[in-house]
Design a protein around this motif. Structure first.
Motif: not given
Ligand code: UDP
Length: 414
Positions: A43, A45, A242, A247-248, A268-269, A300-301, A304, A325-326, A330
């Motif tokens: 899962l 973006g 994310g 790169w994040k 979170v991610g 991962f959650r 969100m 960049g969802r 959010e």
């Protein structure tokens, strides 16, 4: 692999609000059938933007996944028919290793091209949602002869993709793809630069979020929410949401954390695409900087909105231009001030000091300063968060997203 399927029916429903899960019809007569193809079982973006489209498409539709995973579970739970066409060697091709692995993967590639073409036979449109789906679906065009829509979720620059992949995408876009729809002007411009196609041939539809899902958290106050999630209660808490990937820029947030002794941070991610070495490097970095006791790795959650509402400020730290960049919209929908790295699609969402805070990508000092500023000025932070909520409702709602996608896809078959 950790299951990320929602634990119960209400969690599932919360991801696609009932008010738009029915009555959605295609402009071109309501009977246009679509085969959606996505390479990922995870899962991300691109998958979260496909989800409401697949759920609400009124005519016959199916999702063909090239890898299995929680995305399948989520789609099926929401009543979307899913087929799998997995080939391990093809799944293992990463954009950075594309030249090395292609030959070994060739038999699997041929099987997947045929499989997509065969499944496409009984549909009107082939909707390709990811890079590999594009390559495999478009290469099979002589077999299936269906009209192809490509949903571009990437910036097609040399920073993100190797020369071979860019070359393949360039020629497939020119000769096999009928319509492209991009998730941001930044993504669209990169494709125009790569292919030389006309800007008007790449319409842009920004992602949308379900405002109700993110803004309603029941009666729980922040303290209760933090207790429920196991987060520290009486501290200033930043959240970075994310997948964990170099790169994040999670390492940039850790550096900022080290400079602000009162700050706590929750990541979170998880590493969705095998970036385990990066996760390990983050843990080592935290130990080296002495910030472990102020840092939470949440993994991962699924929920969100709750995690976003539990923090004081949301960070976005991508070191390369973000295609969209969802997580930013959010965070805005959750009513929290967002500090974001000013590049790519982000600048189409965030207006500095108005509905968010922009900092130069990769600049630790600027990020730390921005956090300090918002912490010291809660009224400013609240004003920004309030405006963010208004802007998401106006420009980034899921209803607007679906409406524009519907109109764009409708044009394909007229
Ligand atoms: N996400 C999630 N749980 C997590 C981390 C991320 O559901 O633990 C979701 C997040 O809410 C967002 C998506 O994954 O909808 C990430 O999309 P984005 O466009 O920000 O980044 P991408 O992964 O596509 O590069």
């Amino acid at each position: 692999m950790k299951s990320t399927a929602p634990a119960n029916a209400s969690a599932i429903a919360s991801h696609v609000a009932p008010h738009y899960a029915s009555g959605y019809t295609s402009e071109a007569g309501g009977a246009v059938s679509i085969l959606f193809v996505d390479q990922s079982g995870q899962l991300g973006g691109a998958e979260f933007s496909l989800l409401p489209l697949a759920v609400t498409w009124a005519a016959r539709r199916e999702v063909l996944l090239l890898s299995d995973g929680p995305f399948r579970t989520r789609l099926e739970a929401l009543g979307v028919p899913v087929r799998l066409a997995c080939e391990t060697r093809v799944s293992e091709i990463r954009k950075e290793t594309v030249q090395v692995n292609w030959l070994m993967a060739l038999p699997g590639i041929v099987r997947q091209i045929r499989s997509i073409a065969k499944h496409a036979e009984s549909f009107d449109i082939l909707f390709l949602n990811t890079q590999k789906a594009l390559v495999l679906g478009a290469l099979g065009k002589p077999l299936h002869r269906k009209r192809i829509v490509w949903h571009l979720h990437d910036i097609m620059s040399g920073e993100h993709f190797g020369p071979l992949q860019r070359w393949i995408v360039k020629w497939l876009t020119r000769f096999a793809v009928d319509h492209v729809v991009a998730n941001s002007h930044a993504s669209a411009a990169s494709l125009v630069a790569l292919t030389g196609c006309k800007p008007e041939s790449v319409p842009v539809v920004h992602n949308g979020v379900d405002l109700d899902e993110f803004s309603h958290m029941g009666d729980l106050d922040t303290g209760a929410l933090r207790r429920r999630l196991g987060l520290p209660e009486h501290v200033y808490l930043a959240g970075l949401f994310g997948r964990l990937a170099p790169w994040k820029g999670q390492h940039i947030a850790l550096e900022a954390l080290a400079r602000l002794p009162d700050l706590h941070l929750v990541l979170v991610g998880s590493a969705l695409f095998g970036e385990q070495a990066y996760v390990e490097s983050l843990r080592q970095q935290a130990a080296r900087l002495g910030v472990e006791d102020r840092l939470t790795f949440a993994g991962f959650r699924d929920d969100m909105p709750a995690w976003m509402k539990a923090v004081d400020v949301i960070l976005h730290t991508s070191t390369e231009p973000e295609p969209f960049g969802r997580v930013i919209i959010e965070g805005m929908a959750a009513g929290r001030p967002v500090i974001a790295a000013s590049a790519g699609g982000v600048t189409e969402i965030v207006r500095h000091r108005k509905n968010g805070w922009l900092v130069a990508p990769g600049k630790v000092e600027a990020l730390a300063e921005a956090i300090e500023t918002l912490q010291a000025a809660p009224e400013l932070a609240q004003r920004i968060a309030d405006q963010a909520l208004i802007d998401v409702g106006q420009y980034f709602s899921v209803e607007a997203y679906l409406e524009q996608m519907k109109r764009t896809i409708g044009k394909v078959v007229v």
